[in-house]
Design a protein around this motif. Structure first.
Motif, PDB file in Angstrom:
ATOM      1  N   THR A  20     -21.648  -2.521   1.029  1.00 14.74           N
ATOM      2  CA  THR A  20     -22.696  -3.108  -0.084  1.00 14.74           C
ATOM      3  C   THR A  20     -22.195  -4.614  -0.690  1.00 14.74           C
ATOM      4  OG1 THR A  20     -21.617  -1.851  -1.925  1.00 14.74           O
ATOM      5  CG2 THR A  20     -23.273  -0.899  -0.791  1.00 14.74           C
ATOM      6  N   TYR A  21     -23.242  -5.477  -0.862  1.00 17.45           N
ATOM      7  CA  TYR A  21     -23.052  -6.582  -1.283  1.00 17.45           C
ATOM      8  C   TYR A  21     -23.866  -7.096  -2.215  1.00 17.45           C
ATOM      9  CZ  TYR A  21     -19.937  -7.039   3.014  1.00 17.45           C
ATOM     10  OH  TYR A  21     -18.939  -6.867   3.781  1.00 17.45           O
ATOM     11  N   GLY A  22     -23.454  -8.158  -3.229  1.00 15.70           N
ATOM     12  CA  GLY A  22     -24.270  -8.595  -4.113  1.00 15.70           C
ATOM     13  C   GLY A  22     -25.070 -10.023  -3.539  1.00 15.70           C
ATOM     14  N   GLU A  37     -23.308  -0.878  -8.543  1.00  9.69           N
ATOM     15  CA  GLU A  37     -23.733  -2.419  -8.701  1.00  9.69           C
ATOM     16  C   GLU A  37     -24.656  -2.392  -7.753  1.00  9.69           C
ATOM     17  OE1 GLU A  37     -20.097  -5.137 -10.331  1.00  9.69           O
ATOM     18  OE2 GLU A  37     -20.053  -4.198  -8.295  1.00  9.69           O
ATOM     19  N   ALA A  38     -24.671  -1.881  -6.586  1.00  7.55           N
ATOM     20  CA  ALA A  38     -25.538  -2.060  -5.592  1.00  7.55           C
ATOM     21  C   ALA A  38     -26.806  -1.179  -5.905  1.00  7.55           C
ATOM     22  CB  ALA A  38     -25.000  -1.197  -4.054  1.00  7.55           C
ATOM     23  N   ARG A  93     -33.699  -9.241  -6.792  1.00  8.46           N
ATOM     24  CA  ARG A  93     -33.017  -9.539  -5.322  1.00  8.46           C
ATOM     25  C   ARG A  93     -33.719 -10.740  -4.705  1.00  8.46           C
ATOM     26  NH1 ARG A  93     -33.502  -5.509  -1.751  1.00  8.46           N
ATOM     27  NH2 ARG A  93     -34.951  -4.360  -2.818  1.00  8.46           N
ATOM     28  N   VAL A  99     -28.658  -6.092   0.222  1.00 13.71           N
ATOM     29  CA  VAL A  99     -27.523  -5.172  -0.330  1.00 13.71           C
ATOM     30  C   VAL A  99     -26.617  -4.458   0.480  1.00 13.71           C
ATOM     31  CG1 VAL A  99     -26.978  -3.393  -2.088  1.00 13.71           C
ATOM     32  CG2 VAL A  99     -28.993  -5.097  -2.762  1.00 13.71           C
ATOM     33  N   PHE A 100     -27.244  -3.860   1.483  1.00 14.11           N
ATOM     34  CA  PHE A 100     -26.607  -3.180   2.439  1.00 14.11           C
ATOM     35  C   PHE A 100     -26.330  -3.622   3.830  1.00 14.11           C
ATOM     36  CE2 PHE A 100     -28.312  -0.067  -0.717  1.00 14.11           C
ATOM     37  CZ  PHE A 100     -27.281   0.763  -1.074  1.00 14.11           C
TER      38      PHE A 100
END
Length: 146
Positions: free
Chosen positions: A19-21, A31-32, A42, A65-66
């Motif tokens: 998972t990434y911001g 957070e994700a 987003r 995000v993923f």
């Protein structure tokens, strides 16, 4: 699911964060989940477009995000950059339901630059990557009131 589980960065089978911001850094599952709650939060760039079929869609370039690669057991090379930004078709607001992710990117600046090109490809009904005649034919959404 425990609160502790949501406060760690989840790793895929190959050891890459899953998972990434929006800044491209790994985030916790909590957070994700927060990022996924709001498509507007987003979205880096968006445009409304009427398809040749008559349906109105919103084209969004956004943080996905993923990382789909991290979910696999693939070996990731050093310097790996996750494809966690993309251009996708959504139903119009207020529903804003995802129809299809059309392109993915490894850099948010590239994603924003490519937004206009993706619009052009959708408008003329082509997808150079696979030479299909139209993305509109593969949509799962049949339009408002149907």
């Amino acid at each position: 699911m425990s609160v502790e589980y949501l406060s760690v960065v989840s790793l895929g089978p190959s050891g890459v964060p899953f998972t990434y911001g929006l800044d491209g850094r790994p985030v916790t599952l909590g957070e994700a989940a927060q990022l996924m709650e709001s498509v507007e939060q987003r979205t880096l760039h968006k445009s409304d477009l009427r398809l040749a079929t008559g349906e109105l869609v919103t084209v969004r370039t956004l943080g996905l995000v993923f990382d789909p690669d991290a979910a696999t057991d693939m070996v990731v090379a050093e310097g790996y950059r996750p494809p966690v930004w993309g251009t996708a078709l959504y139903t119009p607001a207020p529903e804003s339901a995802l129809l299809e992710v059309l392109c993915t990117y490894r850099d948010p600046d590239e994603a924003v630059r490519e937004h206009k090109e993706a619009l052009g490809m959708i408008a003329v009904g082509t997808n150079e990557a696979d030479a299909d005649p139209s993305w509109a034919e593969r949509l799962s959404w049949t339009g408002p009131g149907q």
